[in-house]
Design an enzyme around this catalytic site. Structure first.
Site, PDB file in Angstrom:
ATOM      1  N   ARG A 237       0.816  -1.214   0.000  1.00  0.00           N
ATOM      2  CA  ARG A 237       0.000   0.000   0.000  1.00  0.00           C
ATOM      3  C   ARG A 237       0.858   1.277   0.000  1.00  0.00           C
ATOM      4  O   ARG A 237       0.542   2.255  -0.663  1.00  0.00           O
ATOM      5  CB  ARG A 237      -0.904  -0.026   1.242  1.00  0.00           C
ATOM      6  CG  ARG A 237      -2.075   0.939   1.210  1.00  0.00           C
ATOM      7  CD  ARG A 237      -2.985   0.749   2.429  1.00  0.00           C
ATOM      8  NE  ARG A 237      -3.461  -0.593   2.593  1.00  0.00           N
ATOM      9  CZ  ARG A 237      -4.520  -1.102   1.941  1.00  0.00           C
ATOM     10  NH1 ARG A 237      -5.215  -0.339   1.139  1.00  0.00           N
ATOM     11  NH2 ARG A 237      -4.881  -2.355   2.118  1.00  0.00           N
TER      12      ARG A 237
ATOM     13  N   ILE B 270      -7.817   2.031  -0.448  1.00  0.00           N
ATOM     14  CA  ILE B 270      -7.544   2.943   0.673  1.00  0.00           C
ATOM     15  C   ILE B 270      -6.060   3.303   0.608  1.00  0.00           C
ATOM     16  O   ILE B 270      -5.199   2.420   0.551  1.00  0.00           O
ATOM     17  CB  ILE B 270      -7.870   2.262   2.015  1.00  0.00           C
ATOM     18  CG1 ILE B 270      -9.368   1.952   2.072  1.00  0.00           C
ATOM     19  CG2 ILE B 270      -7.456   3.144   3.187  1.00  0.00           C
ATOM     20  CD1 ILE B 270      -9.759   1.094   3.263  1.00  0.00           C
TER      21      ILE B 270
ATOM     22  N   ASN C 142     -14.451  12.660  -1.603  1.00  0.00           N
ATOM     23  CA  ASN C 142     -15.000  11.350  -1.950  1.00  0.00           C
ATOM     24  C   ASN C 142     -16.514  11.463  -2.026  1.00  0.00           C
ATOM     25  O   ASN C 142     -17.110  12.333  -1.394  1.00  0.00           O
ATOM     26  CB  ASN C 142     -14.611  10.314  -0.886  1.00  0.00           C
ATOM     27  CG  ASN C 142     -15.032   8.913  -1.266  1.00  0.00           C
ATOM     28  OD1 ASN C 142     -14.971   8.528  -2.448  1.00  0.00           O
ATOM     29  ND2 ASN C 142     -15.482   8.144  -0.299  1.00  0.00           N
ATOM     30  N   THR C 143     -17.128  10.590  -2.811  1.00  0.00           N
ATOM     31  CA  THR C 143     -18.577  10.420  -2.749  1.00  0.00           C
ATOM     32  C   THR C 143     -18.854   9.017  -2.259  1.00  0.00           C
ATOM     33  O   THR C 143     -18.221   8.053  -2.703  1.00  0.00           O
ATOM     34  CB  THR C 143     -19.265  10.682  -4.107  1.00  0.00           C
ATOM     35  OG1 THR C 143     -20.671  10.438  -3.964  1.00  0.00           O
ATOM     36  CG2 THR C 143     -18.729   9.803  -5.219  1.00  0.00           C
ATOM     37  N   HIS C 144     -19.812   8.928  -1.335  1.00  0.00           N
ATOM     38  CA  HIS C 144     -20.117   7.638  -0.706  1.00  0.00           C
ATOM     39  C   HIS C 144     -21.617   7.382  -0.846  1.00  0.00           C
ATOM     40  O   HIS C 144     -22.424   8.283  -0.595  1.00  0.00           O
ATOM     41  CB  HIS C 144     -19.715   7.675   0.771  1.00  0.00           C
ATOM     42  CG  HIS C 144     -19.998   6.404   1.485  1.00  0.00           C
ATOM     43  ND1 HIS C 144     -19.185   5.296   1.379  1.00  0.00           N
ATOM     44  CD2 HIS C 144     -21.033   6.042   2.283  1.00  0.00           C
ATOM     45  CE1 HIS C 144     -19.704   4.311   2.089  1.00  0.00           C
ATOM     46  NE2 HIS C 144     -20.828   4.735   2.652  1.00  0.00           N
TER      47      HIS C 144
ATOM     48  N   ASP D  95     -14.409   7.242   5.187  1.00  0.00           N
ATOM     49  CA  ASP D  95     -15.835   7.588   5.357  1.00  0.00           C
ATOM     50  C   ASP D  95     -16.160   8.412   6.598  1.00  0.00           C
ATOM     51  O   ASP D  95     -17.315   8.427   7.040  1.00  0.00           O
ATOM     52  CB  ASP D  95     -16.725   6.323   5.362  1.00  0.00           C
ATOM     53  CG  ASP D  95     -16.635   5.545   4.053  1.00  0.00           C
ATOM     54  OD1 ASP D  95     -16.309   6.171   3.025  1.00  0.00           O
ATOM     55  OD2 ASP D  95     -16.879   4.331   4.067  1.00  0.00           O
TER      56      ASP D  95
HETATM   57  C1  GRF Z   1     -20.615   5.482  -6.655  1.00  0.00           C
HETATM   58  O1  GRF Z   1     -21.870   5.083  -6.152  1.00  0.00           O
HETATM   59  C2  GRF Z   1     -19.683   5.797  -5.517  1.00  0.00           C
HETATM   60  O2  GRF Z   1     -20.305   6.428  -4.429  1.00  0.00           O
HETATM   61  C3  GRF Z   1     -19.211   4.429  -5.150  1.00  0.00           C
HETATM   62  O3  GRF Z   1     -18.974   3.807  -6.410  1.00  0.00           O
HETATM   63  C4  GRF Z   1     -19.888   4.343  -7.358  1.00  0.00           C
HETATM   64  C5  GRF Z   1     -19.104   4.795  -8.569  1.00  0.00           C
HETATM   65  O4  GRF Z   1     -19.850   4.697  -9.745  1.00  0.00           O
HETATM   66  N1  GRF Z   1     -18.079   4.452  -4.262  1.00  0.00           N
HETATM   67  P1  GRF Z   1     -19.182   4.956 -11.201  1.00  0.00           P
HETATM   68  O5  GRF Z   1     -17.967   4.056 -11.318  1.00  0.00           O
HETATM   69  O6  GRF Z   1     -18.808   6.407 -11.279  1.00  0.00           O
HETATM   70  O7  GRF Z   1     -20.255   4.603 -12.184  1.00  0.00           O
END
Ligand code: GRF
Length: 199
Positions: free
Chosen positions: A61, A88, A103-105, A141
């Site tokens: 890593r 990670i 990040n989007t979660h 997260d």
């Molecule tokens: C999203 O829902 C993100 O939150 C999650 O993986 C997905 C990514 O989708 N961690 P994509 O690869 O952009 O279609």
């Protein structure tokens, strides 16, 4: 902007469609997202986990993180956005890009952290879930929340349908959040006379 992907890259696509200035795309494995980036003429870099021990206990890593940091430094991005990125990082990357990594979660954090947020929401029989755009920190997260969008769960949905409904929100919320941050950064970086105020 630098964008990090591991999968479909549909959120990356939405960012580009919304006019987010993406200068560099990095993937940790061969995936549709990196292929799409190449096809779109973006600067696309694969730092393949397979070359650093793969997904088992031998994964190096620290060296992987150092290599990704070097690649990101090629563009010295204002922001680094993880968009479905599946590795990670070691803490060292936050010495370089801390406070600038997003990040989007796919849940309303702090509910359902972790890799299986969509499945966990269904198993918990949640009525509402959604997505969270947050600052990425050394611990996964838990970084400060920047924006959230809700999805009311249709009880007929399985994991794939719910995830797609969440991603539909992510594809507008993430670009909008990034654009607001970049605009704010631009205002702070602009020399005095260009801010529109009195001199
Ligand atoms: C999203 O829902 C993100 O939150 C999650 O993986 C997905 C990514 O989708 N961690 P994509 O690869 O952009 O279609």
């Amino acid at each position: 902007m630098a964008v990090l992907v591991s999968g479909q890259g549909s959120i990356l696509e939405a960012m580009v469609a919304e006019g987010v200035p993406v200068a560099l795309v990095l993937a940790d494995r061969p995936c549709r997202g990196i292929e799409w980036a190449k096809g779109a003429g973006l600067s696309a870099h694969l730092v393949d986990r397979a070359d650093f021990g793969g997904f088992g206990p031998d994964f190096d890593r620290d060296t992987f993180t150092t290599r990704c940091t070097e690649v990101l430094e090629l563009e010295d991005p204002t922001l680094v956005a993880m968009a479905g990125f599946g590795t990670i990082f070691s803490p060292s990357i936050f010495e370089r890009f801390g406070g600038r990594m997003l990040n989007t979660h796919p849940s309303l954090l702090p509910a359902f952290p972790g890799w299986h947020a969509v499945r966990d929401a269904l198993e918990a029989k949640a009525v509402v879930t959604g997505c969270t755009v947050h600052l990425a920190t050394e611990v996964m997260d838990v970084g400060p929340i920047l924006s959230q969008g809700e999805v009311v769960i249709d009880p007929r949905w399985g994991e794939a349908e719910l995830h797609e409904a969440i991603k539909t929100i992510e594809r507008s919320l993430y670009p909008a959040t990034i654009k607001a941050l970049l605009a704010d950064h631009g205002r702070r970086e602009a020399p005095r006379g260009e801010r529109g105020g009195a001199t």
